[in-house]
Each structure stands twice: as structure tokens, then as C-alpha cells.
Design a protein around this motif. Structure first.
Motif, PDB file in Angstrom:
ATOM      1  N   TYR A 104       0.849  -1.507  -0.149  1.00  0.00           N
ATOM      2  CA  TYR A 104       0.174  -0.136   0.358  1.00  0.00           C
ATOM      3  C   TYR A 104       0.971   1.491  -0.409  1.00  0.00           C
ATOM      4  O   TYR A 104       1.114   2.186  -0.178  1.00  0.00           O
ATOM      5  N   CYS A 105       1.745   1.068   0.925  1.00  0.00           N
ATOM      6  CA  CYS A 105       2.554   2.528   0.752  1.00  0.00           C
ATOM      7  C   CYS A 105       3.404   2.485  -0.259  1.00  0.00           C
ATOM      8  O   CYS A 105       3.589   3.640  -0.843  1.00  0.00           O
ATOM      9  N   VAL A 106       3.803   1.068  -1.598  1.00  0.00           N
ATOM     10  CA  VAL A 106       4.520   1.894  -2.199  1.00  0.00           C
ATOM     11  C   VAL A 106       3.290   2.063  -3.094  1.00  0.00           C
ATOM     12  O   VAL A 106       3.174   3.521  -4.586  1.00  0.00           O
ATOM     13  N   LEU A 145       8.566   9.915   4.413  1.00  0.00           N
ATOM     14  CA  LEU A 145       9.587  11.009   3.976  1.00  0.00           C
ATOM     15  C   LEU A 145      10.336  10.548   2.734  1.00  0.00           C
ATOM     16  O   LEU A 145      10.631  11.399   1.936  1.00  0.00           O
ATOM     17  N   HIS A 146      10.270   9.461   1.831  1.00  0.00           N
ATOM     18  CA  HIS A 146      10.644   9.463   0.511  1.00  0.00           C
ATOM     19  C   HIS A 146       9.268  10.332  -0.352  1.00  0.00           C
ATOM     20  O   HIS A 146      10.053  11.353  -1.113  1.00  0.00           O
ATOM     21  N   LEU A 147       8.010  10.778   0.329  1.00  0.00           N
ATOM     22  CA  LEU A 147       6.998  11.817   0.100  1.00  0.00           C
ATOM     23  C   LEU A 147       7.588  13.357   0.021  1.00  0.00           C
ATOM     24  O   LEU A 147       7.733  13.989  -0.996  1.00  0.00           O
ATOM     25  N   HIS A 188      12.675   4.386  -2.074  1.00  0.00           N
ATOM     26  CA  HIS A 188      12.853   4.706  -2.824  1.00  0.00           C
ATOM     27  C   HIS A 188      13.384   3.514  -3.827  1.00  0.00           C
ATOM     28  O   HIS A 188      12.677   3.937  -5.433  1.00  0.00           O
ATOM     29  N   HIS A 189      14.380   2.542  -3.610  1.00  0.00           N
ATOM     30  CA  HIS A 189      14.989   1.650  -4.649  1.00  0.00           C
ATOM     31  C   HIS A 189      12.717   0.622  -5.061  1.00  0.00           C
ATOM     32  O   HIS A 189      13.124   0.522  -6.550  1.00  0.00           O
ATOM     33  N   VAL A 194       9.378   0.474  -9.542  1.00  0.00           N
ATOM     34  CA  VAL A 194       7.649   0.390 -10.713  1.00  0.00           C
ATOM     35  C   VAL A 194       7.696   1.129 -12.041  1.00  0.00           C
ATOM     36  O   VAL A 194       7.016   1.631 -13.078  1.00  0.00           O
ATOM     37  N   ASP A 195       8.485   2.663 -11.745  1.00  0.00           N
ATOM     38  CA  ASP A 195       8.297   3.351 -12.684  1.00  0.00           C
ATOM     39  C   ASP A 195       9.094   2.373 -14.158  1.00  0.00           C
ATOM     40  O   ASP A 195       8.583   3.190 -15.141  1.00  0.00           O
ATOM     41  N   GLU A 196      10.152   1.856 -13.640  1.00  0.00           N
ATOM     42  CA  GLU A 196      10.273   1.008 -14.941  1.00  0.00           C
ATOM     43  C   GLU A 196       9.888   0.192 -15.349  1.00  0.00           C
ATOM     44  O   GLU A 196       9.393   0.243 -16.280  1.00  0.00           O
TER      45      GLU A 196
END
Length: 208
Positions: A104-106, A145-147, A188-189, A194-196
Motif C-alpha cells: 500500500y505504501c509503494v 519521508l520519501h514523499l 525509493h528503490h 515500479v517506474d521501470e
């Protein structure tokens, strides 16, 4: 919650989208340790699944157990289906089962808006006041923190202030736990993965 073993429709969806190559187990931190060849294959297969699944089918998976919900959250993240934001926020706050919270966080990290930061903050407001409960506090705070890094915001500041909610939760818990900064790096990783995969999905969509 729909019971997979007694309901043929979820059974078919699990066969197609959850269990191929033990996908539901590999979604998460283990993705970081894949070899380049394994990563390319997994990206391709996950993009294909995100391309094939419909919103209605995702909704059915979200009615299942942790395996179904975890897989659905990743597919939602890859396809950037923000229409599932509120549902994911409710499931995260409910914490009805193990193992799905990080997924869910991702998804919320990938959506990447103030609305997603608000959902993560609501979780922390509730669960950092409950030191008797150890669920996904660290990964949620790491995601926040990532956001903050993405948005240029400071949502996490009040939770991490000296003597604040995170410190108080740790003090009462009196056990070691993975820290939010480490979880931020993991998120982050995972978002990079996901972006890839989303790029591979875009190629599939353009070919349709």
C-alpha cells in the motif's frame, strides 16, 4: 473478504495475477536483489499483468486476503490507478492482515501527492499512539519521508521531532526495529522498480 478457495472468480484471478512464478512473495524488498536478467523478466511479466487486469478485477483482488491485496496494490502502482487511492488508504489504516502494508505504501508513494501524504499521516497519528501494536509504522514513516523528498514538504517532521511520536513509540516498545530512514531507501528503490515497470506497461499500451 471473499474466500478464494470457495469462489471460482477470485480463484481464476489469483491464478492469473497473484501466483505466477510466486509473484506475491517476490513483490517487495526481494526485488532489489534480482539479477539483471531476473529483473528484466519480472518487469516484463508484471507489466503484462498490469496491462491485462481490469479495474473490476483489481477490486475483486482487494476483497481477498493479503496475497491478493498485496498483488493488487503493486499492479495499481504500476498502472498509476489513482482511483484506488482512498481504498488503499482505508486498507492501510485498517491493518486487517499482515504483509500487505508495504505494498500500500509503494502505491501511495507512486501516486506522490499531498493527498497520499495525508493518508500516511493519518496512519501514523493512529498507530504511533498505540505502542502495543507493531504493524507498518516504520515503513509508513519511511514512505512519508520519501514523499517529503518528492514534494519538498515536511509531513514527517512532526513525527520525528526529538521526543515526538516516533521516539515515544520506540521508547515504550523497548525493542529494536528497522528505522524510517532505512525504509525510505527501500521505498525509493521499489519506486524505481515500479517506474521501470510502468515504462514497459506504456509500451504495451501503445501497441494495443
Amino acid at each position: 473478504m471473499r474466500h478464494v478457495r470457495s469462489d471460482p472468480e477470485p480463484q481464476e484471478l489469483v491464478r492469473r495475477f497473484v501466483t505466477p512464478d510466486r509473484r506475491y512473495l517476490r513483490l517487495g524488498g526481494g526485488l532489489i536483489r534480482l539479477s539483471p536478467v531476473e529483473r528484466a523478466a519480472f518487469v516484463r511479466d508484471l507489466a503484462q499483468a498490469a496491462h491485462e487486469i481490469t479495474p473490476a478485477e483489481l477490486g475483486i483482488l482487494f476483497e481477498g486476503g493479503w496475497r491478493e491485496r498485496k498483488s493488487a496494490a503493486w499492479l495499481v502502482a504500476v498502472a498509476h490507478r489513482t482511483e484506488f487511492r482512498d481504498l488503499i488508504g482505508r486498507l492501510l489504516l485498517a491493518s486487517e492482515g499482515p504483509y500487505a502494508g508495504a505494498a500500500y505504501c509503494v502505491a501511495l508513494a507512486e501516486f506522490g501527492t499531498a493527498a497520499d501524504a495525508d493518508l500516511l499521516s493519518s496512519y501514523l497519528d493512529h498507530y504511533l499512539s498505540r505502542p502495543d501494536l507493531a504493524y507498518d509504522q516504520a515503513v509508513v514513516l519511511g514512505t512519508l519521508l520519501h514523499l517529503d523528498g518528492t514534494l519538498g514538504s515536511e509531513y514527517a517532521t512532526r513525527f520525528l521531532a526529538p521526543g515526538g511520536p516516533w521516539d515515544r513509540w520506540l521508547e515504550v516498545r523497548a525493542v529494536s526495529t528497522v528505522g524510517p530512514q532505512y525504509c525510505r531507501q527501500i521505498v525509493h528503490h521499489l519506486c524505481a522498480f515500479v517506474d521501470e515497470t510502468a515504462e514497459a506497461l506504456a509500451s504495451l499500451d501503445s501497441e494495443s
